[in-house]
Scaffold this motif. Sequence first.
Motif, short mmCIF file in Angstrom:
data_model
loop_
_atom_site.label_atom_id
_atom_site.label_comp_id
_atom_site.label_asym_id
_atom_site.label_seq_id
_atom_site.Cartn_x
_atom_site.Cartn_y
_atom_site.Cartn_z
N LEU A 121 42.82 25.50 41.35
CA LEU A 121 44.13 26.10 41.22
C LEU A 121 44.71 25.93 39.83
CD1 LEU A 121 45.76 25.07 44.59
CD2 LEU A 121 45.16 27.36 43.87
N CYS A 136 40.93 34.39 49.32
CA CYS A 136 42.28 34.76 48.90
C CYS A 136 42.60 36.21 49.24
CB CYS A 136 42.45 34.53 47.40
SG CYS A 136 42.32 32.81 46.88
N GLU A 169 40.19 32.87 56.43
CA GLU A 169 40.64 31.52 56.09
C GLU A 169 40.14 31.06 54.72
OE1 GLU A 169 40.70 29.51 60.55
OE2 GLU A 169 38.78 29.81 59.51
N SER A 220 37.81 29.34 48.80
CA SER A 220 37.15 28.11 49.22
C SER A 220 35.77 28.04 48.56
CB SER A 220 37.01 28.07 50.74
OG SER A 220 38.29 28.04 51.36
N GLY A 228 42.12 31.08 51.57
CA GLY A 228 41.89 30.35 50.33
C GLY A 228 42.87 29.20 50.17
N GLN A 229 42.79 28.55 49.04
CA GLN A 229 43.69 27.44 48.72
C GLN A 229 44.84 27.97 47.88
OE1 GLN A 229 41.46 23.93 47.29
NE2 GLN A 229 39.62 25.03 47.91
N GLN A 230 45.99 28.10 48.51
CA GLN A 230 47.14 28.70 47.86
C GLN A 230 48.09 27.62 47.32
OE1 GLN A 230 48.99 31.64 50.47
NE2 GLN A 230 46.99 32.21 51.31
N GLU A 231 48.79 27.98 46.27
CA GLU A 231 49.74 27.06 45.65
C GLU A 231 51.04 27.79 45.38
OE1 GLU A 231 49.74 25.32 41.30
OE2 GLU A 231 48.41 24.12 42.57
N CYS A 252 46.05 31.29 43.84
CA CYS A 252 45.10 31.05 44.92
C CYS A 252 43.68 30.94 44.37
CB CYS A 252 45.17 32.20 45.94
SG CYS A 252 44.14 31.98 47.42
#
Length: 247
Positions: free
Chosen positions: A10, A128, A125, A97, A133-136, A94
């Motif tokens: 990120l 993005c 999952e 994964s 995904g890994q969102q911020e 984002c």
Amino acid sequence: ALFEMCSAGLASAHPEMHAASLVESSVKASSGAHAMPCDPLTEIVLEEDTAQGVVYSCCPSEATWCSGCARAGLGSCQKCLGGYTSIGGHCTACVDSVGWSNYEQQNCLNASCSDYKIHGLSSNEACCKCGGGQQEATSFVYVAEPALLVSDYVRGYPVPRTAERYSLDEACELSRYGLTIDGHTGALKRARVFIQCDPSRPHWPHCEDSWELSSLGTEPFEVSCTITAHQTDSLNATATLTVRANY
């Protein structure tokens, strides 16, 4: 547009730098030799790096879709900044994964969006572009103009606007100076106070309770609070709101 993220994490999105650069670019693009016709009171300036150089566009400062956006047009974001993906109509920081792929060995760039789980994660999952995904949360800065005691003038706002809901920390003393924020936009404003009618005083045609805007008082002051932008149910970002009042 949907964008595949690199696996660097990120930090590659630099959301904290994006907020500050919006303020800086708005100043440069609205006052420099190649000034954009952006209204500094109602618009912020977006920058897009192209092969031909930096291209500026204007975005309504009240629009939440300005955050993470590189190019505005037709009332929406036409292209997200690198490190941001269009999710639900907003550019969100984002990263996909790391290491995820489907049974066809397609990573998030080529895989279709579905709820079918592979090694415990579906593309919805893990990716993005599918809303996963890994969102911020996107960071922002709070710009507050000096308040004028002689006119009770106040103006402050988050840059960029990233949320539909804002709140202040419990220890915030804005109310002590007759100030508050708009919980929807985060904009600074004078608080409204309830004035109860005094039946002992003459009134025409009759006595009524009322609401009035509070005064900033007569003494110079400075107050700082923490303001939180509730971007989604799980993504929140904070900034320091500082108001200085003088004559």
